[in-house]
Structures are given as C-alpha cells and as structure tokens.
Design a protein around this motif. Structure first.
Motif, PDB file in Angstrom:
ATOM      1  N   ASP A 146       0.804  -1.223   0.000  1.00 26.89           N
ATOM      2  CA  ASP A 146       0.000   0.000   0.000  1.00 26.89           C
ATOM      3  C   ASP A 146       0.833   1.267   0.000  1.00 26.89           C
ATOM      4  O   ASP A 146       0.282   2.374   0.038  1.00 26.89           O
ATOM      5  N   ASP A 169      -5.511  -0.543   9.004  1.00 22.21           N
ATOM      6  CA  ASP A 169      -5.738  -1.788   8.244  1.00 22.21           C
ATOM      7  C   ASP A 169      -5.072  -1.770   6.875  1.00 22.21           C
ATOM      8  O   ASP A 169      -5.491  -2.489   5.961  1.00 22.21           O
ATOM      9  N   ARG A 170      -4.036  -0.953   6.700  1.00 20.89           N
ATOM     10  CA  ARG A 170      -3.271  -0.945   5.460  1.00 20.89           C
ATOM     11  C   ARG A 170      -1.853  -1.403   5.752  1.00 20.89           C
ATOM     12  O   ARG A 170      -1.447  -1.550   6.907  1.00 20.89           O
ATOM     13  N   ARG A 171      -1.088  -1.633   4.679  1.00 18.06           N
ATOM     14  CA  ARG A 171       0.305  -2.079   4.816  1.00 18.06           C
ATOM     15  C   ARG A 171       1.196  -1.034   4.153  1.00 18.06           C
ATOM     16  O   ARG A 171       1.443  -1.073   2.944  1.00 18.06           O
ATOM     17  N   GLY A 198      -3.349  -3.052  11.738  1.00 21.10           N
ATOM     18  CA  GLY A 198      -2.910  -3.011  10.352  1.00 21.10           C
ATOM     19  C   GLY A 198      -1.496  -3.516  10.206  1.00 21.10           C
ATOM     20  O   GLY A 198      -0.873  -3.971  11.166  1.00 21.10           O
ATOM     21  N   CYS A 241       1.311  -1.756   9.162  1.00 23.13           N
ATOM     22  CA  CYS A 241       2.235  -0.654   8.927  1.00 23.13           C
ATOM     23  C   CYS A 241       3.493  -0.806   9.764  1.00 23.13           C
ATOM     24  O   CYS A 241       3.489  -1.425  10.827  1.00 23.13           O
TER      25      CYS A 241
END
Length: 622
Positions: free
Chosen positions: A347, A401-403, A425, A427
């Motif tokens: 992401d 909830d993102r990378r 997430g 991160c």
C-alpha cells in the motif's frame, strides 16, 4: 531476428534459438553491465569503473571501445537498428520486451505478488513458478563492478521473496508437502538461514507431509541459526507454529499473511502495473524510497534483524529504530532494508528526511504529520489540520488496516515521530537518528563502525580493486584513519578519482596529518549537528579536544574545564547519549580521533573568540 539474453546464471545470448559465443572476460562483463541497465545510456566513466575499478589504466577507453565493437558483432544484424549505439557520452543497449530473463523475472514476480495480494493463489503460484524457473542452478558470477553486483543482490532478494510467496500459495492450495516443494524450501533455508518466514514454511510443509519429527528438527535448526548469527530467539510466529506441531495439529495453518477482498482475474495485471495513470490522483500508491547511489557493503546481521522486525508488521504495527554516531551509515542501512521489504508493504512506502544529520532547524511534528498526509492523499483539497493531535489522528485513520512503510530518516527527537501508527494493520515505522528517539516496545538497533574486513571491502568498492591490491598496507592505513566509518571512507576515497597523481599512499599520508584529516573525511558538518544539541555539556566537549588521545575520566574532564566532578560526570553521560564518546569501562570513556579533532577545532575557535572578541576563522564554515 530474435535475440534473447540470460544473466540469471551463466551469461548466454541466443539468436533465433541458436546459442551465440559470448566473448569471455571484460566483454562479457560489459554486456552484463549494459543488460542490467538496459535502455539507459551508461556513461563511459562509469563503465570503466565497473570494469577496472576507480583507477582504470590509461588504455581503458581504447579497450572499452574494442569490447563494445566485439559486442556489436555479436548483437547487430544487417537491416536492423543498431543494438549498441554510443549515446550521451556512453553506451546504450537496446533490449526488447521478453528478451532479457532478468526483466521477465521482475515482471512475472511483480504480477505474481499482485495476484497473491488480490486473493488468487492459483494464478500467483503459476506466475511465480514461471519467474523462478528462469534462474539456473548456479547464481550469477560475482566478478562484476559494485553497481552491477548490487543489482544482482537486489535480484537475489526478489528471488527469495518470490520463493516464499510461491511456497505460501502452494500451501494455500492444499499442497501436502510434496518432495518438490520440500526440496525447494530446504535449499532456500540453506541459502537464507536468517529468514524466519522461510523456516516457518518448511516446518508447515514437513508437518503436512506427516514428518512431525522433521518439523521439530527444522525449528531447532532455525533456533541455532538465529542465535548463532544474531543472538536472538525465533519470533512469535515461528514459536506458535512450533507449539502447533508439538500439539499434533493435523494441518497447521500457512504462516499468516494479509488477507484482502479478491480481485477479478482481469484486474491482476492492473494491480501489478505502476499506479500512475491508472488511478485517480488521491488513490495512487506512494513509492518514495530513493534509489541508492553509493556502494553498500556488509551489515548482513543488521539487515537480518531489520528484516525480521519489519516482517512482524504482518501481525501488528511495529516501530524500528536505527541509531548511532554520525557517519556509520544508518540511512543507507535503513533504505537497504526498506527496499528489501517492498513486497511486504504493497500500500505504499514513504520517505521523509527530518534533517537531523546536519545543523539546522528540524521540521516540527505538525509539519511531519502534514507531509505524511499529503503523501497518502495527493491532490486532495482538504482543510489543514488544526493542530498536531488532529494531524496525527488523520494519519492513523488513513493507515488503519493498510500495509504502509514509513521511513523517517535523521530524526532529532521522539516528538517528531510519535503517534503516527494506528492500532491495527500492517504498517511499520523505520526511524534513523543519532540517539534513540523511540520508546515503549520499539525495536532498537545501535549501528557501530564497520568491521575491518567490511571497511576494506567498502574501500575496494569505492576506490577499485587495483589500488587496494597494489598498496594493501596503505589501504589498511586509510581504513584505520577513517575509523571504519562508511561516510569517512567514501568521502576520503573520492581523492582517488581526481587523477592518477593520487594514490592510497598519498591519501594515507594526508589523513595522518591531523590538520587535514577531519576535512578529508567530511565528518565535521555531521558532527556539528550532534554538537549543537549538547546544551550544557557543550563546553566540556570542547575542552576534550585539548586532551591527549587515550581514556577520558570525569576527573580529567573536570580538570580541563574547572567543573565539579559530578557535573563533569553528568556531561560525559550526555556525550555518550549523543554518540560522541563511548563507555570504555567503569568511569572511563573513549573519544575517537575524528571526534577529538572536531572538539579541538571548536576549542580553537573558542580561543579565537576569547582573544579577539569575534568568531574564529574555523567557525565560519560550520
């Protein structure tokens, strides 16, 4: 005419399916160097440095033209455009799509990883299997220049990631631990014994095959490898898998990876392509990591620790801090680790230089958070956050909830980097700084000077093989006088590029003269950033420049400055925290010669102020 090139193993060229004879030696090295830079004009001086080192012979240019002529006979065909024209002061090798195995590997691996993220393990396994099949049984020969060798290092890292993703896809699809999969994973952990995900995949495959004893032995082998090289125990993912195996779980789950809603098959190619042009401006994935411009040598254990720490972001957000004195190569290490972890953060990857490596005013926390917001939402016309709390809250909402990987380089204090990661997430926050600027459960890695062998290898990578081989004693002296600091070695060795009148012996003589050593290593401005944050410890640091080389004690510091012994001891503690001196036993401290020379310059400037009522000459350039 159909040409194809193979460099992922033995160097081969085929024309219409027929193998062509590739000239051995430097012509082959020139071909490979141009292939890893296919479609880009490579300057003549860089090609000479790749083929002959930093000090090429007088005949290098003529020899280079001769080698290029040999390659033209191999590659060109009547009636077709020239493959190897001379352009922009260098040579450019034209390669069409599908002709170079390394480019095909990169394409297939990228599409395979995108299919995996898109929830299509069958397509991903097919693409990654085709990518891995392009590698022959032997690795590329290492006898290339530093830039070409670095390109092969990146390719090998991509192959390692592709192997692990391929194995995970096979296990997702129900592979029962077939001999082919087990053989590949055994070879993989032998080649990469510090990659915990590889050990976890092999344990899972062995247990699937009914070999519980083999899975337990694999865990024990992983423990030995990690403890022997890094002095650490396996992470929670590997440990939990071991517990499942010991509990005789019938089919342990594949090591956890990010799950997202599946994409239709026709969208996989779009996921693998660059985001630019295919997405609205506010949905583009940021890829801000800069391309490295200097040789990178060693740091294998440190890279493995960073790789393992960043890998833990699969479960929850993590913060990793790299700290150490000026010139140890913290930024280079962090960027190298970040580049190796690209596939783990689909992401986006952000990079901000917070200015802590040079004197000046660092950006305030609100500016840092606002800069992150702009990178995550480009082109959005939104009101500016009212304060730092709101800015950080917006960042956390966007990262939830993102990378995403955030590399905050050259931080000065914890306030700059706090409060950016969400509660859930994938991160990771990778911070570099002179002093530890994170707390809590952050992973911290102190970076010291290079080991002597790696420092000599870095000098060889920057100055070339021939100068080091011709003058090994002078090379060792330069490494020692630069105190094995990567910045000092790279800066000092630039003298050798000025012409044949420079040699390692002459450089060593120059560095032995304390009047010139600090300037030749380029460390002064970097040390200035640390000095300006010393506060009340600054006067004692300046006086240490008058001390003779050797251990420093609080009593000696007090005698030099007239301070009380307890005040001197507290000041030395602050110098240790600032990475300007090192503990050398109870009550004793070591100050490196380069730091001592910098303190001596400050003391001389101070004396100039005392005598003349104005700043001494040496202070004007800092």
């Amino acid at each position: 005419m159909g040409l194809s090139f193979e460099i992922l193993g033995r160097v081969r060229v085929h024309r219409d399916g027929q193998a062509q004879r590739v000239p051995a030696g430097r012509p082959a090295a020139l071909l490979v160097t141009l292939l890893v830079n296919a479609g880009v004009a490579v300057p003549v001086d860089r090609l000479c440095a790749e083929l002959w080192g930093r000090c090429p012979p007088a005949s290098a240019l003529a020899n280079l033209r001769s080698h290029a002529s040999q390659l033209r006979h191999l590659l060109d065909s009547p009636g077709h455009a020239a493959r190897l024209p001379a352009e922009h002061g260098g040579y450019l090798l034209r390669v069409e799509r599908g002709e170079l195995d390394a480019a095909e590997f990169e394409r297939l691996a990228t599409e395979g990883h995108a299919a995996r993220v898109g929830g299509e393990p069958e397509l991903a396994a097919t693409l990654l299997g085709r990518a891995l099949a392009l590698w022959s049984s032997t690795d590329p020969a290492p006898a290339y220049g530093p830039a070409t060798s670095a390109a092969f290092d990146r390719l090998r890292e991509r192959r390692a990631a592709a192997r692990e993703t391929y194995a995970a896809c096979r296990l997702d699809l129900g592979d029962p631990g077939t001999p082919a999969l087990l053989s590949m994973l055994r070879d993989h952990v032998t080649e990469h014994p510090l990659r915990e995900p590889a050990w976890a995949l092999l344990m899972t495959a062995l247990h699937r095959a009914g070999d519980q004893a083999g899975a337990v032995q694999t865990y024990q082998a992983a423990c030995r490898a990690l403890d022997g090289e890094l002095g650490v125990a396996p992470g929670p993912e590997l440990t939990e898998l071991y517990r499942q195996v010991r509990r005789h779980a019938p089919r342990p789950a594949v090591p956890p990876r990010r799950r997202v809603a599946p994409y239709p098959r026709e969208r996989v190619d779009a996921r693998a392509r660059s985001d630019a042009g295919d997405r609205p401006a506010d949905q583009r994935v940021p890829h801000e990591l800069p391309c490295p411009t200097a040789p990178f040598v060693g740091r294998h254990a440190e890279l493995a620790r960073l790789r393992a720490a960043l890998g833990d972001a699969r479960r929850q957000p993590v913060t990793v801090a790299v700290f150490g004195m000026a010139g140890t190569g913290k930024s280079a290490l962090a960027l190298r680790a970040a580049a190796e972890a690209l596939d783990a953060f689909p992401d986006g990857q952000l990079h901000l230089d917070l200015g802590g490596s040079v004197a000046g005013t660092p950006p305030p926390p609100l500016q840092v958070a606002t800069r992150v917001l702009r990178a995550l939402r480009p082109g959005r016309d939104e009101p500016e956050p009212s304060g730092i709390a709101e800015a950080r809250a917006r960042v956390r909402s966007l990262l939830f909830d993102r990378r995403v990987l955030l590399v905050l380089d050259n931080a000065t204090d914890a306030v700059q980097v706090d409060g950016l990661l969400p509660v859930r997430g994938g991160c990771a926050l990778l911070v570099t700084s002179r002093t530890p600027v994170t707390s809590g459960d952050a992973r911290a890695l102190r970076l010291d000077a290079l080991p002597a062998a790696d420092a000599l290898a870095l000098l060889r990578a920057t100055a070339g093989d021939r100068p080091v081989d011709d003058e090994p004693e002078a090379a060792s002296a330069v490494v020692s006088l630069c105190e094995r600091l990567p910045l000092a070695l790279r800066t000092a060795s630039r003298r050798l590029t000025e012409g044949p009148h420079w040699s390692l012996s002459r450089l060593a003589r120059l560095l032995r003269d304390e009047r010139y050593r600090l300037a030749e290593t380029g460390l002064g401005p970097r040390l200035g950033a640390s000095y300006r944050r010393l506060g009340s410890a600054a006067p004692i640091f300046r006086r240490l420049g008058r001390a003779h080389p050797g251990p420093v004690t609080a009593e000696l510091a007090a005698a030099l400055t007239g301070a009380a012994p307890e005040d001197a001891a507290r000041a030395l503690d602050r110098l240790v925290a600032a990475q300007l001196v090192e503990p050398a036993g109870p009550g004793r401290f070591h100050i490196g010669d380069l730091v001592r020379l910098y303190a001596a310059e400050l003391a001389a400037d101070e004396a100039g102020v005392d005598r003349n009522g104005q700043t001494g000459a040496g202070a004007s350039w800092r």
